[in-house]
Write a protein that holds these residues in place. Structure first.
Motif, PDB file in Angstrom:
ATOM      1  N   SER A 150       7.282   9.135   4.513  1.00 16.20           N
ATOM      2  CA  SER A 150       6.932   9.476   3.296  1.00 16.20           C
ATOM      3  C   SER A 150       8.394   9.135   2.414  1.00 16.20           C
ATOM      4  N   ALA A 151       9.507   9.709   2.884  1.00 21.09           N
ATOM      5  CA  ALA A 151      10.550   9.298   1.944  1.00 21.09           C
ATOM      6  C   ALA A 151      10.834   8.030   2.101  1.00 21.09           C
ATOM      7  N   VAL A 152      10.881   7.347   3.378  1.00 22.02           N
ATOM      8  CA  VAL A 152      11.215   5.774   3.527  1.00 22.02           C
ATOM      9  C   VAL A 152      10.515   4.997   2.607  1.00 22.02           C
ATOM     10  N   PHE A 153       9.091   5.503   2.602  1.00 22.05           N
ATOM     11  CA  PHE A 153       8.330   4.575   1.564  1.00 22.05           C
ATOM     12  C   PHE A 153       8.441   4.726   0.071  1.00 22.05           C
ATOM     13  N   ALA A 154       8.765   6.033  -0.346  1.00 17.06           N
ATOM     14  CA  ALA A 154       9.295   6.233  -1.706  1.00 17.06           C
ATOM     15  C   ALA A 154      10.467   5.626  -2.029  1.00 17.06           C
ATOM     16  N   ILE A 155      11.481   5.312  -1.264  1.00 16.85           N
ATOM     17  CA  ILE A 155      12.723   4.670  -1.445  1.00 16.85           C
ATOM     18  C   ILE A 155      12.310   3.123  -1.566  1.00 16.85           C
ATOM     19  N   ILE A 156      11.707   2.575  -0.505  1.00 12.60           N
ATOM     20  CA  ILE A 156      11.281   1.311  -0.690  1.00 12.60           C
ATOM     21  C   ILE A 156      10.402   0.963  -1.709  1.00 12.60           C
ATOM     22  N   GLY A 157       9.371   1.909  -2.073  1.00 13.58           N
ATOM     23  CA  GLY A 157       8.398   1.677  -3.146  1.00 13.58           C
ATOM     24  C   GLY A 157       9.223   1.543  -4.455  1.00 13.58           C
ATOM     25  N   LEU A 184       9.013   8.557 -10.055  1.00 10.94           N
ATOM     26  CA  LEU A 184       8.159   7.693  -9.466  1.00 10.94           C
ATOM     27  C   LEU A 184       8.600   7.942  -8.054  1.00 10.94           C
ATOM     28  N   PRO A 185       9.705   8.345  -7.226  1.00 13.16           N
ATOM     29  CA  PRO A 185       9.684   8.549  -5.897  1.00 13.16           C
ATOM     30  C   PRO A 185       8.731   9.703  -5.308  1.00 13.16           C
ATOM     31  N   CYS A 186       8.743  10.706  -6.160  1.00  8.43           N
ATOM     32  CA  CYS A 186       7.761  11.621  -5.774  1.00  8.43           C
ATOM     33  C   CYS A 186       6.342  11.369  -5.725  1.00  8.43           C
ATOM     34  N   ILE A 187       5.768  10.518  -6.891  1.00  2.74           N
ATOM     35  CA  ILE A 187       4.604   9.915  -6.687  1.00  2.74           C
ATOM     36  C   ILE A 187       4.397   9.302  -5.499  1.00  2.74           C
ATOM     37  N   LEU A 188       5.287   8.182  -5.122  1.00  2.93           N
ATOM     38  CA  LEU A 188       5.335   7.347  -3.983  1.00  2.93           C
ATOM     39  C   LEU A 188       5.049   8.178  -2.507  1.00  2.93           C
ATOM     40  N   HIS A 189       6.028   9.208  -2.505  1.00  4.03           N
ATOM     41  CA  HIS A 189       6.075  10.393  -1.436  1.00  4.03           C
ATOM     42  C   HIS A 189       4.693  10.926  -1.345  1.00  4.03           C
ATOM     43  N   SER A 190       4.023  11.335  -2.340  1.00  3.21           N
ATOM     44  CA  SER A 190       2.939  12.127  -2.350  1.00  3.21           C
ATOM     45  C   SER A 190       1.601  11.082  -1.986  1.00  3.21           C
ATOM     46  N   SER A 191       1.676   9.729  -2.343  1.00  2.71           N
ATOM     47  CA  SER A 191       0.723   8.920  -1.842  1.00  2.71           C
ATOM     48  C   SER A 191       0.819   8.772  -0.621  1.00  2.71           C
ATOM     49  N   SER A 192       2.083   8.539   0.151  1.00  7.40           N
ATOM     50  CA  SER A 192       2.257   8.337   1.433  1.00  7.40           C
ATOM     51  C   SER A 192       1.563   9.677   2.253  1.00  7.40           C
TER      52      SER A 192
END
Length: 219
Positions: A150-157, A184-192
């Motif tokens: 999730s963290a990696v996805f948030a960073i790349i996203g 935004l990274p928090c949203i992407l982390h949650s989406s993952s």
């Protein structure tokens, strides 16, 4: 004696293409919901051209493929790490679909809070959403590799979004972090976490009832 019929459970799983299609459709639909919330509250803006379902034409498609990727990586890593562990307690507990739906509802709720509540500062939003993202992980995941993915996805996203914003594909109002919003990274982390939970559930074997005829002779 006449043959007796015994019931045997045969574990089956959805095929990989079927799981990928379901994940794509879910990511596609969720992106439209999230984007509607953000546009309704004037968080994002798009050029007038190239729209799909009142959203940027590339957004639902990119979310669909992202959901496919994350939803496939999660169960694959589960299988890999479980093979490295002999203790049955290390096996993640089976989630029911009701739990997965609650996870998706929590993700949409996080986005709703981002767009609707009257925040006083971006730092307040970012800190709150960071705790909510960790809370989603704790409630619906609790695996180290799930948190890392999730963290990696948030960073790349976030890097991808920064690239799109810099190229003028869309923009954020009140951007406070290199042209994007700091939460935004928090949203992407949650989406993952959300898509990973769906992928795990889809990859879990399903039990189907089968009947086997066995002949038993009198002793």
């Amino acid at each position: 004696m006449p043959p007796q019929t015994t019931h045997t459970h045969y574990p089956t799983t959805l095929s990989a293409p079927a799981r990928a299609l379901i994940l794509f459709v879910i990511g596609f639909v969720i992106s439209i919901i999230i984007d509607h919330l953000q546009k309704e509250h004037n968080i994002t803006r798009y050029p007038a051209s190239a729209t799909l379902f009142d959203s940027a034409s590339w957004l639902p498609i990119s979310w669909g493929f992202s959901a496919m990727l994350v939803g496939t990586v999660y169960p694959a890593l589960d299988s890999y790490f479980l093979k490295q562990k002999s203790s049955p307690q290390s096996r993640p507990s089976r989630q029911e679909w009701s739990s997965v739906l609650r996870c998706c509802g929590g993700f949409i709720g996080v986005n709703y809070a981002t767009s609707k509540l009257p925040w006083t500062s971006s730092i307040q939003v970012s800190i709150t959403l960071a705790f909510l993202a960790i809370g989603l992980w704790f409630l619906f995941d609790r695996t180290l590799h799930g948190f890392i993915v999730s963290a990696v996805f948030a960073i790349i996203g976030t890097m991808v979004v920064f690239f799109l914003v810099s190229r003028g594909f869309y923009s954020f109002t009140k951007a406070d972090f290199f042209g994007v919003r700091s939460w935004l990274p928090c949203i992407l982390h949650s989406s993952s976490i959300c898509f990973g939970s769906i992928g795990r559930q889809l990859a879990h074997p399903l039990d189907t009832d089968g009947c086997v005829d066995t002949d038993k002779k009198n002793s």
